[in-house]
Structures are given as C-alpha cells and as structure tokens.
Design a protein around this motif. Structure first.
Motif, PDB file in Angstrom:
ATOM      1  N   ASP A   3      -5.520   2.727 -13.602  1.00  0.00           N
ATOM      2  CA  ASP A   3      -5.067   1.380 -13.290  1.00  0.00           C
ATOM      3  C   ASP A   3      -4.110   1.487 -12.114  1.00  0.00           C
ATOM      4  OD1 ASP A   3      -6.477   0.171 -15.361  1.00  0.00           O
ATOM      5  OD2 ASP A   3      -4.799   0.313 -16.771  1.00  0.00           O
ATOM      6  N   LEU A   4      -4.428   0.802 -11.020  1.00  0.00           N
ATOM      7  CA  LEU A   4      -3.579   0.824  -9.838  1.00  0.00           C
ATOM      8  C   LEU A   4      -2.926  -0.539  -9.663  1.00  0.00           C
ATOM      9  CD1 LEU A   4      -2.482   2.212  -7.315  1.00  0.00           C
ATOM     10  CD2 LEU A   4      -4.522   1.398  -6.088  1.00  0.00           C
ATOM     11  N   TYR A   5      -1.615  -0.562  -9.782  1.00  0.00           N
ATOM     12  CA  TYR A   5      -0.831  -1.776  -9.572  1.00  0.00           C
ATOM     13  C   TYR A   5      -0.501  -1.835  -8.084  1.00  0.00           C
ATOM     14  CZ  TYR A   5      -0.633  -1.854 -14.601  1.00  0.00           C
ATOM     15  OH  TYR A   5      -0.985  -1.892 -15.923  1.00  0.00           O
ATOM     16  N   TYR A   6      -0.965  -2.896  -7.424  1.00  0.00           N
ATOM     17  CA  TYR A   6      -1.206  -2.821  -5.985  1.00  0.00           C
ATOM     18  C   TYR A   6      -0.954  -4.150  -5.310  1.00  0.00           C
ATOM     19  CZ  TYR A   6      -4.617  -2.993  -2.059  1.00  0.00           C
ATOM     20  OH  TYR A   6      -5.262  -3.173  -0.868  1.00  0.00           O
ATOM     21  N   TRP A   7      -0.504  -4.068  -4.064  1.00  0.00           N
ATOM     22  CA  TRP A   7      -0.566  -5.219  -3.178  1.00  0.00           C
ATOM     23  C   TRP A   7      -0.945  -4.714  -1.796  1.00  0.00           C
ATOM     24  CZ3 TRP A   7      -1.917  -9.695  -4.318  1.00  0.00           C
ATOM     25  CH2 TRP A   7      -1.741 -10.788  -3.466  1.00  0.00           C
ATOM     26  N   THR A   8      -1.270  -5.633  -0.898  1.00  0.00           N
ATOM     27  CA  THR A   8      -1.912  -5.273   0.360  1.00  0.00           C
ATOM     28  C   THR A   8      -0.875  -4.909   1.421  1.00  0.00           C
ATOM     29  OG1 THR A   8      -2.003  -7.635   0.894  1.00  0.00           O
ATOM     30  CG2 THR A   8      -3.948  -6.659  -0.126  1.00  0.00           C
ATOM     31  N   THR A   9      -0.165  -3.840   1.172  1.00  0.00           N
ATOM     32  CA  THR A   9       0.845  -3.303   2.083  1.00  0.00           C
ATOM     33  C   THR A   9       0.427  -1.898   2.501  1.00  0.00           C
ATOM     34  OG1 THR A   9       2.175  -2.191   0.408  1.00  0.00           O
ATOM     35  CG2 THR A   9       2.567  -4.563   0.715  1.00  0.00           C
ATOM     36  N   PRO A  10       1.060  -1.327   3.524  1.00  0.00           N
ATOM     37  CA  PRO A  10       0.723   0.054   3.879  1.00  0.00           C
ATOM     38  C   PRO A  10       0.803   1.026   2.711  1.00  0.00           C
ATOM     39  CG  PRO A  10       1.991  -0.927   5.643  1.00  0.00           C
ATOM     40  CD  PRO A  10       1.986  -1.929   4.518  1.00  0.00           C
ATOM     41  N   ASN A  11       1.826   0.904   1.892  1.00  0.00           N
ATOM     42  CA  ASN A  11       1.946   1.831   0.768  1.00  0.00           C
ATOM     43  C   ASN A  11       0.859   1.614  -0.272  1.00  0.00           C
ATOM     44  OD1 ASN A  11       4.159   3.206   1.797  1.00  0.00           O
ATOM     45  ND2 ASN A  11       5.629   1.812   0.861  1.00  0.00           N
ATOM     46  N   GLY A  12       0.415   0.394  -0.418  1.00  0.00           N
ATOM     47  CA  GLY A  12      -0.701   0.141  -1.313  1.00  0.00           C
ATOM     48  C   GLY A  12      -2.007   0.716  -0.777  1.00  0.00           C
ATOM     49  N   HIS A  13      -2.227   0.573   0.529  1.00  0.00           N
ATOM     50  CA  HIS A  13      -3.470   1.071   1.127  1.00  0.00           C
ATOM     51  C   HIS A  13      -3.611   2.580   0.987  1.00  0.00           C
ATOM     52  CE1 HIS A  13      -4.076  -2.878   2.632  1.00  0.00           C
ATOM     53  NE2 HIS A  13      -3.259  -2.794   3.666  1.00  0.00           N
ATOM     54  N   VAL A 193      -9.973   8.120  11.626  1.00  0.00           N
ATOM     55  CA  VAL A 193      -9.655   7.729  10.249  1.00  0.00           C
ATOM     56  C   VAL A 193     -10.189   6.338   9.956  1.00  0.00           C
ATOM     57  CG1 VAL A 193      -7.811   7.332   8.575  1.00  0.00           C
ATOM     58  CG2 VAL A 193      -7.625   9.239  10.182  1.00  0.00           C
ATOM     59  N   ALA A 194     -10.072   5.439  10.916  1.00  0.00           N
ATOM     60  CA  ALA A 194     -10.550   4.060  10.725  1.00  0.00           C
ATOM     61  C   ALA A 194     -12.039   4.007  10.434  1.00  0.00           C
ATOM     62  CB  ALA A 194     -10.228   3.223  11.957  1.00  0.00           C
ATOM     63  N   GLU A 195     -12.809   4.935  10.993  1.00  0.00           N
ATOM     64  CA  GLU A 195     -14.256   4.918  10.834  1.00  0.00           C
ATOM     65  C   GLU A 195     -14.733   5.569   9.540  1.00  0.00           C
ATOM     66  OE1 GLU A 195     -16.572   3.374  12.697  1.00  0.00           O
ATOM     67  OE2 GLU A 195     -14.815   2.488  13.674  1.00  0.00           O
ATOM     68  N   ARG A 196     -13.855   6.190   8.801  1.00  0.00           N
ATOM     69  CA  ARG A 196     -14.287   6.820   7.552  1.00  0.00           C
ATOM     70  C   ARG A 196     -14.743   5.735   6.571  1.00  0.00           C
ATOM     71  NH1 ARG A 196     -12.579  12.242   7.130  1.00  0.00           N
ATOM     72  NH2 ARG A 196     -12.821  12.178   4.853  1.00  0.00           N
ATOM     73  N   PRO A 197     -15.866   5.933   5.888  1.00  0.00           N
ATOM     74  CA  PRO A 197     -16.339   4.915   4.937  1.00  0.00           C
ATOM     75  C   PRO A 197     -15.308   4.553   3.872  1.00  0.00           C
ATOM     76  CG  PRO A 197     -18.076   6.500   5.386  1.00  0.00           C
ATOM     77  CD  PRO A 197     -16.841   7.032   6.062  1.00  0.00           C
ATOM     78  N   ALA A 198     -14.556   5.529   3.404  1.00  0.00           N
ATOM     79  CA  ALA A 198     -13.552   5.246   2.370  1.00  0.00           C
ATOM     80  C   ALA A 198     -12.430   4.366   2.908  1.00  0.00           C
ATOM     81  CB  ALA A 198     -12.986   6.546   1.811  1.00  0.00           C
ATOM     82  N   THR A 199     -12.049   4.569   4.168  1.00  0.00           N
ATOM     83  CA  THR A 199     -11.031   3.712   4.775  1.00  0.00           C
ATOM     84  C   THR A 199     -11.539   2.283   4.857  1.00  0.00           C
ATOM     85  OG1 THR A 199     -10.215   5.582   6.093  1.00  0.00           O
ATOM     86  CG2 THR A 199      -9.558   3.377   6.790  1.00  0.00           C
ATOM     87  N   ARG A 200     -12.772   2.131   5.290  1.00  0.00           N
ATOM     88  CA  ARG A 200     -13.352   0.794   5.370  1.00  0.00           C
ATOM     89  C   ARG A 200     -13.414   0.131   3.995  1.00  0.00           C
ATOM     90  NH1 ARG A 200     -16.270  -0.621   9.920  1.00  0.00           N
ATOM     91  NH2 ARG A 200     -16.397   0.952  11.572  1.00  0.00           N
ATOM     92  N   ALA A 201     -13.792   0.908   2.985  1.00  0.00           N
ATOM     93  CA  ALA A 201     -13.888   0.354   1.629  1.00  0.00           C
ATOM     94  C   ALA A 201     -12.528  -0.058   1.108  1.00  0.00           C
ATOM     95  CB  ALA A 201     -14.533   1.384   0.700  1.00  0.00           C
ATOM     96  N   ALA A 202     -11.507   0.756   1.363  1.00  0.00           N
ATOM     97  CA  ALA A 202     -10.160   0.446   0.887  1.00  0.00           C
ATOM     98  C   ALA A 202      -9.648  -0.848   1.513  1.00  0.00           C
ATOM     99  CB  ALA A 202      -9.221   1.605   1.208  1.00  0.00           C
ATOM    100  N   TYR A 203      -9.862  -1.011   2.795  1.00  0.00           N
ATOM    101  CA  TYR A 203      -9.373  -2.222   3.457  1.00  0.00           C
ATOM    102  C   TYR A 203     -10.217  -3.444   3.101  1.00  0.00           C
ATOM    103  CZ  TYR A 203      -5.549  -0.069   5.926  1.00  0.00           C
ATOM    104  OH  TYR A 203      -4.341   0.537   6.208  1.00  0.00           O
ATOM    105  N   ALA A 204     -11.471  -3.233   2.753  1.00  0.00           N
ATOM    106  CA  ALA A 204     -12.286  -4.348   2.255  1.00  0.00           C
ATOM    107  C   ALA A 204     -11.760  -4.840   0.915  1.00  0.00           C
ATOM    108  CB  ALA A 204     -13.745  -3.920   2.130  1.00  0.00           C
ATOM    109  N   ARG A 205     -11.309  -3.911   0.067  1.00  0.00           N
ATOM    110  CA  ARG A 205     -10.703  -4.324  -1.208  1.00  0.00           C
ATOM    111  C   ARG A 205      -9.467  -5.175  -0.956  1.00  0.00           C
ATOM    112  NH1 ARG A 205     -12.242  -1.295  -5.826  1.00  0.00           N
ATOM    113  NH2 ARG A 205     -11.196  -2.974  -6.958  1.00  0.00           N
ATOM    114  N   ALA A 206      -8.675  -4.781   0.027  1.00  0.00           N
ATOM    115  CA  ALA A 206      -7.471  -5.540   0.352  1.00  0.00           C
ATOM    116  C   ALA A 206      -7.813  -6.953   0.809  1.00  0.00           C
ATOM    117  CB  ALA A 206      -6.682  -4.813   1.434  1.00  0.00           C
ATOM    118  N   GLN A 207      -8.819  -7.064   1.662  1.00  0.00           N
ATOM    119  CA  GLN A 207      -9.224  -8.372   2.179  1.00  0.00           C
ATOM    120  C   GLN A 207      -9.698  -9.287   1.063  1.00  0.00           C
ATOM    121  OE1 GLN A 207      -8.796  -9.538   5.129  1.00  0.00           O
ATOM    122  NE2 GLN A 207     -10.013 -11.416   5.066  1.00  0.00           N
TER     123      GLN A 207
END
Length: 233
Positions: A3-13, A193-207
């Motif tokens: 369980d990840l308690y999270y908000w869309t900040t740099p530390n969350g990402h 780093v931006a082009e890594r699929p996992a980076t894209r997926a993480a930021y899509a979750r934030a959006q």
C-alpha cells in the motif's frame, strides 16, 4: 501487496517509479495534501511526520508482520533491498548509490523545494530568497552535470535508486528557473530516464489521480501554515 500512501509530488513519484520498474504489485492510497488529508489519524500512524509518501508492505521478505515506512529515501532503500534490484551488492557500488541518494535527500530536494516555495508560492516576492535558492539549485545542477560527464547514470553504468530519487526533482526545471541546455550531460541523462517505460507509467498514474496540480489559497494555508501547535493529531 504494498500500500503506497501517495500524492503527486517529486517524493511521491520516486516510489511509483521504483514499483513500476520492479513490477511489484501495489495499491495507491491517495493522500491529498492540499486538503489536509496528511493529518488524518490513520495516516499519522504510518507517517508521524505528516508527509507523503508512506508505505505498508504486507508481504515483507522473510514473512512476519507488515512493515510500514515513511521518508522516500528510506522507502527506496527498503524496496531495493527487498527485491535485490537497483542497488549493487558490492561495497563500492552500493556506496556510490547511497551517497547520491543522500545527496538528493539532503541537498537537491530541500534546496529545490525552497526554490519552488519562494518562486511560486510565497505570498510576496522576496528577491534575496529567490536569488539564493535559484542559484543554489543551479549549483546542484552543475554538480550533477559534472557527475554525468563520464557515466550513463548517476552511480555508474546501471540505473539505480539514486536516479529514481533525483529525476522527479529535475522534472520541474523550468519552474525552478533552470535551463537544461546549460547542462548537456544532465540533459542527456534526463531524456534517457524520461523515456523509460516505468517512468512513463509512474507519471501516467499521477495524471490519473491529479489532473490539475495547481495549488489553491486554501491548500497553501494548510501546507505552509503548520506548526507544532496547529498540526492536527
């Protein structure tokens, strides 16, 4: 399950980047820090510093009771050790990763955070404070650029938790009044780093969670007016 308690900040990402890279199953538990949800008693039991991210690992290595953690750097190190990934096993490689992880935690994050505050959120423009933190952010960008002159990633040839910790704090470089063209090694790394699929997926979750990451006056009052006396327990 994590369980990840999270908000869309740099530390969350940072943490979603790791979880997406490692393919670990996790459930996002949004904590809207602009509405004061970080002061709820259930969250404070996990994160007594009333900051995101925080995490509960319901299946820790070796079994036993769930493990709860706060502080993004501690979470990244825990996950790296749990999975045996994104941190070298050898003494020298591990030391390289840890020093740059702590560089982010103790330097880039706090200084860029003050940059964000005085440039974007302070109720009045204070030239000295803006100049101080914009310049210090620039100095840190320079440190990182020199570091990346002869290696693919921050700690060496392999992607690590040091990269995951640093990248989200470079994403808002324009708002920090920084120009990546002045730091070509950093710019090359940032793009990789931006082009890594996992980076894209993480930021899509934030959006999907927070499509309008602007800060209202009410949110500013909640986030920037905290003291020991008025923080809810």
């Amino acid at each position: 399950m994590i369980d990840l308690y999270y908000w869309t900040t740099p530390n969350g990402h940072k943490v979603t980047m790791f979880l997406e890279e490692a393919g670990l199953p996790y459930a996002l538990k949004p904590v809207n820090i602009g509405k004061g949800e970080q002061f709820e008693p259930d969250f404070l039991r996990i994160a007594p510093n009333n900051r995101i991210p925080a995490m509960v690992d319901h299946a820790p290595a070796g079994g036993g009771a769930p493990v709860s953690l706060f502080e993004s750097g501690a979470i990244l190190l825990y996950l790296a050790e749990k999975t045996g990934r994104f941190i070298p096993a050898g003494t020298h490689g591990r030391a390289e990763v840890l020093q740059w992880l702590f560089w982010q935690m103790g330097g880039l994050g706090p200084m860029a955070g003050q940059n964000h505050h005085f440039v974007q959120y302070a109720p009045e423009q204070i030239p000295y404070a803006i100049d101080r933190y914009v310049k210090e952010t620039n100095r840190l960008y320079g440190v990182l650029d020199r570091r990346l002159a002869d290696r693919a990633f921050v700690a060496g040839p392999d992607y690590s938790i040091a990269d995951m910790a640093i990248y989200p704090w470079i994403v808002p470089h324009e708002r920090q009044r920084q120009n990546l063209d002045e730091h070509p090694n950093l710019k090359r790394w940032f793009g990789a780093v931006a082009e890594r699929p996992a980076t894209r997926a993480a930021y899509a979750r934030a959006q999907a969670i927070n499509q309008q990451p602007t800060m209202s006056e009410e949110a500013k009052a909640i986030m920037f007016g905290q003291t020991a006396a008025n923080t809810r327990r």
